[in-house]
Enzyme design. Structure first.
Site, short mmCIF file in Angstrom:
data_model
loop_
_atom_site.label_atom_id
_atom_site.label_comp_id
_atom_site.label_asym_id
_atom_site.label_seq_id
_atom_site.Cartn_x
_atom_site.Cartn_y
_atom_site.Cartn_z
N ASP A 13 0.89 -1.11 0.06
CA ASP A 13 0.09 -0.01 -0.07
C ASP A 13 0.86 1.37 0.11
OD1 ASP A 13 -2.09 -1.64 0.24
OD2 ASP A 13 -1.74 -1.76 2.53
N LYS A 16 1.98 1.98 -5.22
CA LYS A 16 2.93 1.56 -6.46
C LYS A 16 1.98 1.98 -7.79
CE LYS A 16 3.12 -2.69 -4.43
NZ LYS A 16 2.76 -2.15 -2.98
N GLY A 40 -3.99 -4.36 -4.10
CA GLY A 40 -5.06 -3.42 -4.46
C GLY A 40 -4.48 -2.12 -5.03
N HIS A 41 -4.46 -1.89 -6.21
CA HIS A 41 -3.66 -0.77 -6.66
C HIS A 41 -4.75 0.41 -7.21
CE1 HIS A 41 -0.14 -3.67 -7.55
NE2 HIS A 41 -0.16 -3.19 -6.20
N GLN A 223 2.01 -6.12 -3.05
CA GLN A 223 2.39 -6.03 -1.63
C GLN A 223 3.54 -5.31 -1.18
OE1 GLN A 223 1.35 -9.68 -2.87
NE2 GLN A 223 -0.63 -8.89 -2.65
P1 IMP Z 1 -2.73 -13.01 2.18
O1 IMP Z 1 -1.90 -12.21 1.06
O2 IMP Z 1 -4.32 -12.78 2.03
O3 IMP Z 1 -2.54 -14.43 2.42
O4 IMP Z 1 -2.69 -12.05 3.46
C1 IMP Z 1 -1.48 -12.08 4.18
C2 IMP Z 1 -1.10 -10.73 4.84
O5 IMP Z 1 -0.65 -9.97 3.65
C3 IMP Z 1 -2.02 -10.08 5.58
O6 IMP Z 1 -1.48 -9.44 6.66
C4 IMP Z 1 -2.62 -9.16 4.47
O7 IMP Z 1 -3.40 -8.13 5.02
C5 IMP Z 1 -1.44 -8.76 3.89
N1 IMP Z 1 -1.53 -8.37 2.46
C6 IMP Z 1 -1.84 -9.27 1.28
N2 IMP Z 1 -1.95 -8.36 0.19
C7 IMP Z 1 -1.59 -7.08 0.83
C8 IMP Z 1 -1.50 -5.79 -0.05
O8 IMP Z 1 -1.95 -5.70 -1.43
N3 IMP Z 1 -1.32 -4.66 0.76
C9 IMP Z 1 -1.18 -4.96 2.10
N4 IMP Z 1 -1.18 -6.03 2.83
C10 IMP Z 1 -1.53 -6.99 1.97
#
Ligand code: IMP
Length: 420
Positions: A13, A16, A40-41, A223
């Site tokens: 977040d 990007k 989420g972009h 991420q």
């Molecule tokens: P997962 O990727 O859904 O398995 O989640 C694992 C961890 O990564 C959690 O803490 C999510 O909130 C975090 N996470 C996954 N995708 C994002 C992202 O795009 N931005 C921020 N945190 C993310």
């Protein structure tokens, strides 16, 4: 021709999507290499907001071919939703979107397992996005995953699905005491979507190499570095390599093809989900920054935790990703502050309580005036320049872009990233 890696330096977040969008004016390709629709972009173009989860942010430019590499896990339902959203905005994907046939597919059972597993962890849950990302990567490594290429032959697909879904349903019913999911319902929902998108599915490596002969390519990380499965705050991480190494395995191109690594760093730090966050602000100021920065997860709608910029993480990120320059985002969110802190170090993190030893900060005076929409470095308030300079000195890395608002043109560019 030059290739640029864009990577989030903290927990995702960092903004990007916007930087990809700005740079893609001068690129022919934009490639995603890991993660899935957990990302989420957010992009704001001519006042219209588009949130992309799976499709590379370059899709909003006519000059850009968007490619999803083999390291990405695909939810066909999420892809369909995103394609419908783009169609409703008259954004064409014809000859502009290609997806690796080696991408693993997220099944409804993966989503159910993700949710059931999180529930079973109770207070020590990871706080995943609940989108089936982890279980899909688990199956990839366990060699029982379903890939897009499997959808070409429905009989074989059925056989493979029986094997993997038998296992999933065993876990769902016997271990997690949840309901099973029927194979027929999965085939019924996923195969028509594959039929609709199959013209976009191919071996993408020749495509990337070919594009690269003509023009610049952007590799869009999802991420952030601290969510990397190997290098992040394990186990509070995602399930892929979010760093430079993920680009190599997630596309099949060589490390020699990466000419510039751009670290995307927010002027403060945020985190969604659970896990340690040393410089977190637990007071009203943390809530205020969240409000000013609109810090709500683009994927889950969850409030993001906010804190001061963490230099220890930034420096680790610079090392791991071989970062050449920093794009500093959301500088304007700090406009109102009297005092700004930068976290410069700490000792051990307790992974049960998330408490941290010996936090150290430096303090700088705020600039107390608006930086919104500034496009020239010289127009920035002196104290904002001092803040940027402090980041450069503490990281020994130049700040090459500064984002001063969500819109495409609200940016200060101090270097032509592709001219390296
Ligand atoms: P997962 O990727 O859904 O398995 O989640 C694992 C961890 O990564 C959690 O803490 C999510 O909130 C975090 N996470 C996954 N995708 C994002 C992202 O795009 N931005 C921020 N945190 C993310």
């Amino acid at each position: 021709m030059s290739n640029v890696l864009l990577v989030g330096t903290h927990w995702g977040d960092e903004g990007k999507g916007k930087i990809v969008d700005v740079l893609s004016e001068n690129a022919s390709g934009c490639v995603r290499f890991q993660g899935g629709h957990n990302a989420g972009h957010t992009l704001v173009i001519n006042g219209v907001k588009t949130i992309l989860h799976l499709i590379p942010s370059g899709i909003l430019r006519d000059n850009v071919t968007s490619i999803i590499g083999n390291g990405v896990v695909i939810s066909l339902e999420a892809l369909e939703t995103e394609l419908n959203d783009l169609a409703s905005k008259n954004i064409s994907i014809k000859n502009k979107l290609f997806i690796s046939e080696a991408c693993h597919v997220i099944l409804p059972t993966h989503v159910a397992l993700d949710i059931a597993h999180e529930k079973s962890l109770g207070k020590s849950s990871i706080g995943t996005t609940g989108r089936g990302i982890g279980p899909t990567y688990e199956d990839k490594v366990a060699r029982r995953g379903i890939r897009l290429i499997d959808f070409y032959n429905i009989d074989n697909l059925r056989k493979k699905l029986i094997k993997s879904m038998d296992y999933h349903n065993f876990l769902l019913t016997k271990y997690y005491k949840e309901s099973p999911i029927s194979l027929e319902s999965v085939l019924e929902s996923l195969t028509p979507i594959f039929e609709n998108i199959k013209d976009h599915v191919c071996d993408v490596i020749p495509l990337i190499l070919d594009l690269n002969k003509k023009s610049n390519i952007i590799f869009e990380g999802a991420q952030g570095t601290m969510l990397d499965i190997d290098h992040g705050t394990y186990p509070y991480v995602t399930s892929s390599n979010t760093t430079l190494s993920g680009l190599i395995s997630g596309t099949g191109i060589g490390v020699d093809k990466v000419n510039y690594s751009l670290g995307i760093t927010k002027a403060y730090t945020t985190r969604v989900g659970h896990g340690p966050f040393p410089s977190e602000l637990h007071d009203q100021l943390g809530l205020d920054i969240a409000k000013w920065g609109g810090e709500v997860g683009a994927t889950t709608g969850r409030a993001r935790r906010c804190g001061w910029l963490d230099m220890k993480i930034l420096n680790k990120s610079i090392e791991l990703n071989r970062i050449n320059g920093i794009a500093l985002t959301k500088l304007d969110v700090l406009d109102n502050l009297d005092l700004i802190k930068i976290c410069i170090g700490y000792g051990d993190i307790d992974y049960d309580t998330f408490e941290v030893d010996g936090l150290e900060y430096i303090e700088l005076k705020g600039w107390k005036s608006s930086t919104v929409g500034i496009t020239n470095y010289k127009d920035l308030p002196e104290n904002a320049k001092l803040y940027i300079k402090a980041i450069e000195e503490l990281s020994k890395t130049p700040v090459v872009m500064i984002s001063t608002g969500p819109a495409r043109n609200e940016i200060i560019c101090l270097k032509d990233i592709f001219a390296t």
